[in-house]
Design a protein around this motif. Sequence first.
Motif, PDB file in Angstrom:
ATOM      1  N   ARG A   1      30.754  44.690  38.524  1.00 24.95           N
ATOM      2  CA  ARG A   1      32.025  45.610  38.618  1.00 24.95           C
ATOM      3  C   ARG A   1      31.908  45.928  40.076  1.00 24.95           C
ATOM      4  O   ARG A   1      33.145  46.155  40.620  1.00 24.95           O
ATOM      5  CB  ARG A   1      31.769  46.665  37.650  1.00 24.95           C
ATOM      6  CG  ARG A   1      32.795  46.722  36.745  1.00 24.95           C
ATOM      7  CD  ARG A   1      32.784  47.997  35.645  1.00 24.95           C
ATOM      8  NE  ARG A   1      32.800  47.640  34.333  1.00 24.95           N
ATOM      9  CZ  ARG A   1      31.883  48.050  33.424  1.00 24.95           C
ATOM     10  NH1 ARG A   1      31.155  49.026  33.896  1.00 24.95           N
ATOM     11  NH2 ARG A   1      31.939  47.897  32.201  1.00 24.95           N
TER      12      ARG A   1
ATOM     13  N   LYS B   1      40.934  43.845  34.386  1.00 27.32           N
ATOM     14  CA  LYS B   1      40.768  44.752  35.318  1.00 27.32           C
ATOM     15  C   LYS B   1      40.669  43.943  36.533  1.00 27.32           C
ATOM     16  O   LYS B   1      40.715  44.660  37.691  1.00 27.32           O
ATOM     17  CB  LYS B   1      39.498  45.557  34.776  1.00 27.32           C
ATOM     18  CG  LYS B   1      39.867  46.690  33.793  1.00 27.32           C
ATOM     19  CD  LYS B   1      38.324  47.328  33.653  1.00 27.32           C
ATOM     20  CE  LYS B   1      38.588  48.355  32.481  1.00 27.32           C
ATOM     21  NZ  LYS B   1      37.468  48.920  31.941  1.00 27.32           N
ATOM     22  N   ARG B   2      39.814  42.773  36.591  1.00 31.85           N
ATOM     23  CA  ARG B   2      39.638  42.273  37.745  1.00 31.85           C
ATOM     24  C   ARG B   2      40.802  42.108  38.758  1.00 31.85           C
ATOM     25  O   ARG B   2      40.556  42.159  40.053  1.00 31.85           O
ATOM     26  CB  ARG B   2      39.168  40.845  37.301  1.00 31.85           C
ATOM     27  CG  ARG B   2      38.550  40.070  38.530  1.00 31.85           C
ATOM     28  CD  ARG B   2      38.340  38.661  37.884  1.00 31.85           C
ATOM     29  NE  ARG B   2      38.499  37.584  39.058  1.00 31.85           N
ATOM     30  CZ  ARG B   2      37.559  37.194  39.714  1.00 31.85           C
ATOM     31  NH1 ARG B   2      36.216  37.797  39.443  1.00 31.85           N
ATOM     32  NH2 ARG B   2      37.788  36.530  40.684  1.00 31.85           N
TER      33      ARG B   2
ATOM     34  N   GLY C   1      32.975  43.061  42.428  1.00 28.41           N
ATOM     35  CA  GLY C   1      34.399  42.506  41.772  1.00 28.41           C
ATOM     36  C   GLY C   1      34.848  41.275  42.230  1.00 28.41           C
ATOM     37  O   GLY C   1      35.629  40.767  41.125  1.00 28.41           O
ATOM     38  N   THR C   2      34.480  40.423  43.180  1.00 23.72           N
ATOM     39  CA  THR C   2      34.936  38.998  43.106  1.00 23.72           C
ATOM     40  C   THR C   2      33.413  38.245  43.640  1.00 23.72           C
ATOM     41  O   THR C   2      32.704  38.633  44.122  1.00 23.72           O
ATOM     42  CB  THR C   2      35.562  38.910  44.629  1.00 23.72           C
ATOM     43  OG1 THR C   2      34.922  39.267  45.819  1.00 23.72           O
ATOM     44  CG2 THR C   2      37.057  39.836  44.326  1.00 23.72           C
TER      45      THR C   2
ATOM     46  N   GLN D   1      40.761  44.398  41.708  1.00 25.68           N
ATOM     47  CA  GLN D   1      39.996  43.990  42.767  1.00 25.68           C
ATOM     48  C   GLN D   1      40.393  42.890  43.417  1.00 25.68           C
ATOM     49  O   GLN D   1      39.822  42.617  44.675  1.00 25.68           O
ATOM     50  CB  GLN D   1      38.515  43.867  42.147  1.00 25.68           C
ATOM     51  CG  GLN D   1      37.845  45.088  41.721  1.00 25.68           C
ATOM     52  CD  GLN D   1      36.574  45.024  40.981  1.00 25.68           C
ATOM     53  OE1 GLN D   1      36.505  44.356  40.028  1.00 25.68           O
ATOM     54  NE2 GLN D   1      35.610  45.602  41.591  1.00 25.68           N
TER      55      GLN D   1
ATOM     56  N   ASP E   1      37.106  45.760  55.268  1.00 28.80           N
ATOM     57  CA  ASP E   1      36.692  46.088  53.920  1.00 28.80           C
ATOM     58  C   ASP E   1      35.440  45.387  53.599  1.00 28.80           C
ATOM     59  O   ASP E   1      34.502  46.034  53.009  1.00 28.80           O
ATOM     60  CB  ASP E   1      37.894  45.942  53.233  1.00 28.80           C
ATOM     61  CG  ASP E   1      37.991  47.034  51.969  1.00 28.80           C
ATOM     62  OD1 ASP E   1      37.538  48.127  52.355  1.00 28.80           O
ATOM     63  OD2 ASP E   1      38.185  46.616  51.040  1.00 28.80           O
ATOM     64  N   THR E   2      35.348  44.269  53.648  1.00 24.73           N
ATOM     65  CA  THR E   2      34.517  43.223  52.980  1.00 24.73           C
ATOM     66  C   THR E   2      33.006  43.588  53.816  1.00 24.73           C
ATOM     67  O   THR E   2      32.026  43.882  53.232  1.00 24.73           O
ATOM     68  CB  THR E   2      34.798  41.913  53.356  1.00 24.73           C
ATOM     69  OG1 THR E   2      35.972  41.497  52.477  1.00 24.73           O
ATOM     70  CG2 THR E   2      33.660  40.874  52.847  1.00 24.73           C
TER      71      THR E   2
ATOM     72  N   GLY F   1      41.452  53.660  39.765  1.00 24.92           N
ATOM     73  CA  GLY F   1      42.059  52.773  40.803  1.00 24.92           C
ATOM     74  C   GLY F   1      43.692  52.689  40.708  1.00 24.92           C
ATOM     75  O   GLY F   1      44.326  52.643  41.709  1.00 24.92           O
TER      76      GLY F   1
ATOM     77  N   ASP G   1      41.306  43.333  55.480  1.00 25.67           N
ATOM     78  CA  ASP G   1      40.428  42.911  54.461  1.00 25.67           C
ATOM     79  C   ASP G   1      39.355  42.652  54.767  1.00 25.67           C
ATOM     80  O   ASP G   1      38.180  42.737  54.081  1.00 25.67           O
ATOM     81  CB  ASP G   1      41.095  41.578  53.648  1.00 25.67           C
ATOM     82  CG  ASP G   1      42.433  41.873  53.013  1.00 25.67           C
ATOM     83  OD1 ASP G   1      42.795  43.067  53.003  1.00 25.67           O
ATOM     84  OD2 ASP G   1      43.120  40.880  52.518  1.00 25.67           O
TER      85      ASP G   1
ATOM     86  N   ARG H   1      32.374  38.184  47.353  1.00 24.86           N
ATOM     87  CA  ARG H   1      31.542  39.287  47.672  1.00 24.86           C
ATOM     88  C   ARG H   1      30.149  39.127  47.065  1.00 24.86           C
ATOM     89  O   ARG H   1      28.932  39.350  47.654  1.00 24.86           O
ATOM     90  CB  ARG H   1      31.910  40.608  47.155  1.00 24.86           C
ATOM     91  CG  ARG H   1      33.105  41.097  48.168  1.00 24.86           C
ATOM     92  CD  ARG H   1      33.493  42.437  47.819  1.00 24.86           C
ATOM     93  NE  ARG H   1      34.547  42.905  48.746  1.00 24.86           N
ATOM     94  CZ  ARG H   1      35.197  43.958  48.731  1.00 24.86           C
ATOM     95  NH1 ARG H   1      34.747  45.080  47.910  1.00 24.86           N
ATOM     96  NH2 ARG H   1      35.948  44.362  49.764  1.00 24.86           N
TER      97      ARG H   1
ATOM     98  N   TYR I   1      35.553  38.379  32.523  1.00 22.88           N
ATOM     99  CA  TYR I   1      36.408  39.396  32.997  1.00 22.88           C
ATOM    100  C   TYR I   1      37.581  39.473  32.184  1.00 22.88           C
ATOM    101  O   TYR I   1      38.362  40.472  32.023  1.00 22.88           O
ATOM    102  CB  TYR I   1      36.882  39.038  34.482  1.00 22.88           C
ATOM    103  CG  TYR I   1      37.357  37.801  34.572  1.00 22.88           C
ATOM    104  CD1 TYR I   1      37.184  36.607  34.567  1.00 22.88           C
ATOM    105  CD2 TYR I   1      38.862  38.065  34.743  1.00 22.88           C
ATOM    106  CE1 TYR I   1      38.122  35.463  35.062  1.00 22.88           C
ATOM    107  CE2 TYR I   1      39.869  36.804  34.986  1.00 22.88           C
ATOM    108  CZ  TYR I   1      39.425  35.571  35.064  1.00 22.88           C
ATOM    109  OH  TYR I   1      40.479  34.479  35.090  1.00 22.88           O
TER     110      TYR I   1
END
Lengths: 109, 839
Positions: free
Chosen positions: B531, B618-619, B534-535, B622, B499-500, B592, B496, B538, B581
Motif C-alpha cells: 500500500r 483502490k490501486r 502503490g505501483t 495510486q 513525486d517519485t 485520498g 510525476d 516504485r 489488488y
Amino acid sequence: MKLIKSIVRPNKVDEVKDALAKLNISGMTVTEVRGHGKQKGHTAIYRGKEYNVSLLPKMEVEIVVNDSLADEAIKAIVEAARTGEIGDGRVFVFPVLESYRIRTGEKDA
Amino acid sequence: MSTTQPGAGSAIKVALDAAREALRGDVARGAGGRAALEQHADRVDALLRALYAEAGGPERAVAIIALGGYGRRHLCLHSDIDLLLLFDGRIGPSEERFLRAFLHPLWDVGVVVGHQVRELDEFADLETDNPEFLLALLDARLVAGAAGLFERLGAMFHTAATHAYILQSLLALIEERHARFNATLYQLEPDVKEAPGALRDLMAARTIAAMTDPLLLQRGPADPGRLEEAEDFLLRVRSLLHLEAERNQNVLSHELQERTAEVLGYPGAEPRQRVERLMSDYFRHARTVSRMLEWIRRTAPTPVGSNLGLSRDGIRFLDPVQAARTPSSWIAAFQAAIDAGAGVTDEALSCIQQHVARYRPEDFTPEPRDRTAFLRLLKPRPGLYARLSQMHDCGLLGRLFPEFEAVSWRVVRDFYHKYTVDEHTLLTIRNFERLVSTQEPNRERFKTVAAGLPSPELLVLALLLHDVGKWRDDEHALESVRMAAEALDRLQVPFDARDTVLFLIRNHLQMSLVAFRRDTEDPGIVKEFGRLLGTEDRLKMLCLMTLADIEAVSPDTLTPWKEELIWRLYVDTYNDLTQRYADELIERNQAGLLELQLGRPDDLPEAEITRFLEGLPKRYLQLFPREAIYRHVRLARNIGSDEVHVSLEQNDAVWTLSVVTLDKPFLFSNICGVLSSFGMNILRGQALTNPNGLVLDVFQFTDDERFLELNVDAGVQVLHVLQDVVSGCADVTALLRGREQSVLHSRGAPRVVPVVRADNDASERYTIVDIVAGNALGLLYRISRVISRHGCSVELVLISTEGERAIDVFHITKAGVKLTEAEQRALTSDLQSTLEGIL
C-alpha cells in the motif's frame, strides 16, 4: 556454564536481545544463517515461474551464561521469539567446560 | 557570349597579365614562396573585386568567397581559382545575369575557375557527398560582396557535427592519397603537392589541429618554425614547376630537378651535385611535415561535441577560455566522457575548478534541453560513478547541488558506516551502476528488475540526494526530502518524476526495516508495505535503492542473507501489487477521495466522481494522477451501449489512449487489435472494470510507424475504427490479417521463452493468469482473444514491457466466478501454444 544457541526469525532478534538484557545478559554473538527445520521452505512464484525457497534466512543468537541463569535465559528467548507459527526456530543448550578471556589469559570461574 | 561591356575583358586581361608577370619575376629569382604567392592572391582579389563592381549587384545579396589554396592566399601561377558564389536566397534571373557578368570575362581570358554556385539554405544540412568541397570551405575567405552573408555561412558551417565529419573524411582522404604513393615520402620524382610529406600533408596537419586543438602545432615533434620553412620551400619549388612547365605541374621530375636546383641556387660544380643537394633538402622538409602529420593524427582529440575533444587522456575542452565562459557546456563534458568510456582530463577539471565558484546552480542547466541532458547523464551505466566523483572533486557537483555540498566530507559516527556521507552517496550510485551490468549469477534477479525500470535515472537522482539531510544529526530522511525538493524545483523536474524521487528519498529506509525487522511471512505486513508503494515501478526502485544503499555502508554489510530477505519481500510485494489488488475496492470513505473531491474542477459534480470511482480497485487512485482521473470521469459521462469515449494524449514518444465503454465479450481483445492494426507498440497499460460493467482501458504505446505523426486526422481515424469494431460494424481480424502476414512482423522463434501460469489462490474473486512472453505486434490481441474464446471475461489487466519481454497479468472469471482446475488447464495450454507460435 552453558552455551545457549538459538535460531530465531530475523525480525525477532531485537526482542530476544531486549529480553536477555533484562536478565543483564548483554554479551552475545549474532550470526546471519540460513536453514530449515520442519518448515522446509516453500515455493515462491514470481511472474509465473516457481522458485524453490528451501533454505530460509534466520538469525542465530549465541550466549554463554552461568548454570544458574540458563533456565531463565532459555525462557526469555522462547517467549520473545515465539509467534506460534511454524518457523519460530529452536534453542539448543550445550555444556561449556572452560572459558578464557583472550586479553588477559585469565580463566573464568 | 559575354554580356559585359566590350572593354571589360581586355582590362581584366591586362590586369591578370600584369599580376602573372610580377609573380613570374619572383619565381624566376627563386623567390616564389609564401610571400610572393600571397601578393599574387591579393592582386587576383583586386581583379575580382573590380569585376564584381562592374557586374552590378543582383537582387539578392551575394558573396564572392575564395576557397582552398586561394582561400589560404597560396595562389600559384597556374592554380585553379576556386570560388564559391553564395546567394542569400533563390537564384532568379537577376542572379543569373550577375553570374554571367562576373564569370564570363574570367573564362574569356582563360582563367580556370573552379566555381560553386550555391544558395545559403543549401548549407542547412551537412553535405556528405563531397568531402573535398567541405575541406576547401574550411579555408573560405570573403573576397567581395556581402560580409553578413559570409558570416552566416560560417555560423551554419562551423558546427561540431560538420567538423567531426570533415575530420573523419580528411583522415580517410590522407590514407587514400598516401596509398597512391605506396605510403612513402622518399620518391625520386616527388609530387610536391600530393606526395606524403608534401603540401597537402602540411595542410592536413594544420587542418586537423585547427579543428581539434590548435596548440598541437606548438607541441609537436618539430619546432613550428621548421614547418613554416618546409612550406616556403615546397611552395618555391611548386612555383618553379608551374613556371617551367607553363601549366599546373606539380611533379618534380628528373628534368625539372636540374633547373629547380639551379634557380634555387644550390651549390655544386655538376648538375648532379646540385640536384642531390636539392633533393636532400626536399626529403628533410618532407620528413618534418610527415612526422608532424603522423604525430597530430595520433594525438589530436576527436571532436565529440561543442568545444569538446576526446584525446588519449580523456575529454578536454578544445578552447578552455570559451569553456570557462560557458558553464552550461560543462555537464556535456562528463556525458561525452561516459559515452566514450573515458575520463575528463585534468586540464578540463582544473578549468572547471578554477571558475566554478563564479556561477549559480542554475547557470549549469539554463535551458530545458540542458536539464534534460543532466537527467540523461544520470542513466546508470559503466563510468557514471567515476564521472560523478570527478564532478564532485572539481567542485561542480557541490555547486550544482549546494544540498550535496552540505554533506561533503561529513562524518557520521556509528557502528556501521565506513565512509563519509558524500562518498557513501556516490558509492550507492556505483553499486546501482554495477548491478545494471553485473555478470554475477546470484545478482541476475536484481539485474532483471533494474532492466525493467522505465526511468532508472530517477533512481540515481534519488540516490544522489537521499542522504543530504545528514548534515543534521537527528532524523535525516525528512530533512533530505525538504532539501531534495528545492533541488528538484531548481532542475524543474516534471511533477510525476519529482513525486517519485521524493517518495524514494522519504522511504529509503523502509524496505530494510520491513525486510529485516518485520515478520514478512505475515500477509498483512506485505499488504501494508504494498500500500505504501502503490505501483510496481516504485517497488522496483525502492528494492534496488535499498540494495545499493546497504552495500555502500561498508564492503561487508550487504550479505547474501540480506539479499535473500530483500528479494523475498520484493517478490511477495510484487505479487500483492499485481495479483491481489482487485480484492480491495474503492469505498465511499476511501483515503485520498476527499482530496480528489476538494480539487475537482467546476464541471465535475461530486456525485459523478463518486459514482465513477466506486467499485474500481483502490490501486486506481495510486496509478493515475488527479488530472487523469478527472479526464476518465468526463469520458464516462453519459456513455451508452456500443459507444466508445476516447482521449488520446502524447508525452514525448509515448502516446496514452484512454478508452471508456461498457463491457461486452471480446472488448479488450478488440481494442488491442485496433491498436495493433495501426502498428502501435503497446508498452504499458491497465484495464479496469467496475461492478456496473463500465470499462476503463488505458494504454501507453509508441507509434513506431509514425502513423499519428504523419497523418493529420490520424487520431480521428483511430477513434472511428475503434467505434466500428466495438459496435460490431467492423471485424478487427480482417484489419489485422495483412499485418499478421507481413514479413516485417514475422514472429519467427520466440527469443523469450513464454511462461503462462494460472492461479486461483492469490485473489478472492478472480483467477489470475500471469504471462511473460517476447513482445510482438498483436501479442495482447492474440492472448486476450484466446481468453475470450474460452468464454472467460477479462476483468482487470496489467500490461508492462521490459525491453523485449512483455509481462501481463490478467484477472479473469467465467460466468462470474473463478475457473475450475480443468478450465485453467485448457486455457493455459491454449495460451502456451499460441505464444509458442503453434496455433
